[in-house]
Write an enzyme that holds these catalytic residues in place. Structure first.
Site, mmCIF file in Angstrom:
data_model
loop_
_atom_site.group_PDB
_atom_site.id
_atom_site.type_symbol
_atom_site.label_atom_id
_atom_site.label_comp_id
_atom_site.label_asym_id
_atom_site.label_seq_id
_atom_site.Cartn_x
_atom_site.Cartn_y
_atom_site.Cartn_z
ATOM 1 N N GLY A 10 64.560 4.110 62.743
ATOM 2 C CA GLY A 10 64.698 5.142 61.705
ATOM 3 C C GLY A 10 65.383 6.399 62.208
ATOM 4 N N ASP A 31 60.325 -2.722 64.314
ATOM 5 C CA ASP A 31 60.669 -2.121 63.021
ATOM 6 C C ASP A 31 60.881 -3.255 62.031
ATOM 7 O OD1 ASP A 31 62.138 -0.625 60.907
ATOM 8 O OD2 ASP A 31 62.275 0.942 62.434
ATOM 9 N N ASP A 58 56.193 -5.866 61.330
ATOM 10 C CA ASP A 58 55.653 -5.008 60.276
ATOM 11 C C ASP A 58 54.296 -4.482 60.735
ATOM 12 O OD1 ASP A 58 54.409 -4.072 57.852
ATOM 13 O OD2 ASP A 58 55.885 -5.261 56.737
ATOM 14 N N SER A 124 52.997 15.474 60.303
ATOM 15 C CA SER A 124 53.887 16.310 59.495
ATOM 16 C C SER A 124 53.204 17.634 59.177
ATOM 17 C CB SER A 124 54.191 15.567 58.194
ATOM 18 O OG SER A 124 54.753 16.441 57.253
ATOM 19 N N TYR A 148 51.028 11.429 50.374
ATOM 20 C CA TYR A 148 51.685 11.301 51.682
ATOM 21 C C TYR A 148 50.979 12.162 52.727
ATOM 22 C CZ TYR A 148 55.154 12.134 55.335
ATOM 23 O OH TYR A 148 55.783 12.271 56.550
ATOM 24 N N LYS A 152 48.811 11.102 56.289
ATOM 25 C CA LYS A 152 49.061 11.616 57.651
ATOM 26 C C LYS A 152 47.792 12.263 58.210
ATOM 27 C CE LYS A 152 53.247 10.352 58.324
ATOM 28 N NZ LYS A 152 53.622 9.460 59.426
ATOM 29 N N LEU A 199 66.516 18.604 51.326
ATOM 30 C CA LEU A 199 67.647 19.507 51.110
ATOM 31 C C LEU A 199 68.895 19.118 51.903
ATOM 32 C CD1 LEU A 199 68.720 22.148 49.890
ATOM 33 C CD2 LEU A 199 67.808 23.331 51.903
ATOM 34 N N ARG A 230 62.129 27.419 54.848
ATOM 35 C CA ARG A 230 61.505 26.381 55.681
ATOM 36 C C ARG A 230 61.931 26.544 57.135
ATOM 37 N NH1 ARG A 230 59.519 26.032 51.451
ATOM 38 N NH2 ARG A 230 59.068 24.228 50.143
#
Ligand code: NAD
Ligand code: UDP
Length: 338
Positions: A10, A31, A58, A124, A148, A152, A199, A230
């Protein structure tokens, strides 16, 4: 060190992979390409001139994960694999809990099966929820406001409990703020499969002609120009934070959370201006309504990571925009356009 990377194909995983290979670590990537492409791994191989092992796996498949760990016997894991789109999480909560929470439990189970005791986890800043004060330090209350964010937060708690049950275990929970930019070569970068929610990839796609204009979600916030602010962090700096966290985990016991940001914030207008300078033209935008759930400002206090990981962000806004433009202009359709 023998390090297993879940989700290593990723956006953040591929940039971290390059750093780890450059440091001489031996790597196995696992992955399922749910949100990535094998081409990212091909490019990492050619950019780094180093090889690594790969398995299509997975994290929801516990038995397959255990078999994989028994074969590779990693000394440490960096667990990137996860689903990350906030809106999709609200629509498909069970998918998010299954991949992000049950997937993390499976990774810990597989680690237990081979006495692997070190984990670096992709968390996050969203675990904090609405900021009660700025900058946000690690002692800030954890009140995630989305599915989400809750996945986390739960995964963090599970890792902390796992660590408490094993005195010799160590874990670094890296709370990323807003990762942006690309590798300096422009050969790997962020390649969202759907319409970008974030963004920077949205601005990049406007610049390359894939989207007509940017919608700025509100300009009546209490910030210096009214648009959301941010803490954007260059993905190459973020990649280095993982190498530092691995070293820290090797030398310490216990599970610790770290904010990974710069400590500085930029508004939407400032990001758009910086990107316009990088691509050499003014980009079209319109101001629309606020996006539900958005906060005015979110900025990290990264001093714990600066101190304990001996890491700090080095790249500024011009490098973030320049590298993102180099990637997007050279790969207008991401990894697909081959
Ligand atoms: P990404 O989607 O580019 O990478 C995630 C990788 O995990 C992909 O390669 C995907 O194919 C893989 N994956 C997904 N489900 C899987 C499964 N069931 N089994 C195996 N692999 C699976 O996202 P990213 O931006 O590189 O994010 C990496 C991690 O960092 C994620 O856990 C994400 O939640 C977290 N994070 C990202 C951001 C951000 O803004 N990019 C911010 C904070 C935290
Ligand atoms: N934003 C925007 N238009 C977009 C995407 C984002 O104006 O198309 C704004 C958003 O309101 C926020 C900032 O840009 O103020 C960063 O949003 P992003 O989704 O990238 O990160 P997050 O809100 O999750 O921190």
């Amino acid at each position: 060190m023998d390090v297993l990377l879940t989700g290593g194909a990723g956006y953040i995983g591929s940039h971290t992979l390059i750093e780890l290979l450059a440091c001489g670590h031996r790597i196995h990537v696992a992955d399922n390409f749910a949100n990535s492409s094998p081409e990212a791994l091909n490019r990492v191989r050619s950019l780094s001139n180093r090889d690594f092992a790969f398995s299509r796996a997975d994290v929801r498949d516990r038995a397959a994960l255990i078999a994989l760990f028994q074969e590779f016997r990693p000394e440490a894991v960096i667990h990137f694999a996860g689903l990350k789109a906030v809106g999709e999480g609200e629509a498909k909560p069970l998918d998010y809990y299954e991949t992000n929470v049950a997937g993390t439990m499976n990774v810990l189970d597989a680690m237990n099966a081979v006495q692997c005791r070190r984990i670096v986890f992709s968390s996050s800043a969203t675990v904090y929820g609405e900021p009660e004060y700025l900058p946000i330090d690690e002692a800030h209350p954890l009140r995630p406001a989305s599915v989400y964010g809750r996945t986390k937060h739960m995964a963090e708690q599970i890792i902390a409990d796992w660590g408490r049950a094993r005195p010799e275990a160590s874990g670094a929970l890296l709370r990323y703020f807003n990762p942006v930019g690309a590798h300096e070569s422009g050969r790997i970068g962020e390649d969202p499969h759907d319409v970008p929610n974030n963004l920077m990839p949205y601005i990049s796609q406007v610049a390359v002609g894939r989207r007509a204009k940017l919608s700025i979600y509100g300009d009546d916030y209490d910030t210096r120009d009214g648009t959301g602010l941010r803490d954007y962090i260059h993905v190459a700096d973020l990649a280095r934070a993982h190498v530092a966290a691995l070293d820290y985990a090797a030398a310490h016991q216990g599970v610790e959370a770290f904010n990974i940001g710069t400590g500085a914030g930029f508004t939407v207008h400032e990001m758009l201006r910086a990107f316009s300078e990088a691509c050499g033209r003014d980009l079209p935008y319109e101001v629309t309504a606020r996006r539900p759930g958005d906060v005015a400002a979110c900025v990290a206090d990264p001093s714990k990571a600066n101190r304990l990981l001996n890491w700090r962000a080095e790249r500024g806004l011009p490098e973030m925009s320049r590298s993102a433009w180099l990637w997007q202009s050279g790969n207008p359709n991401g990894y697909e356009a081959l």
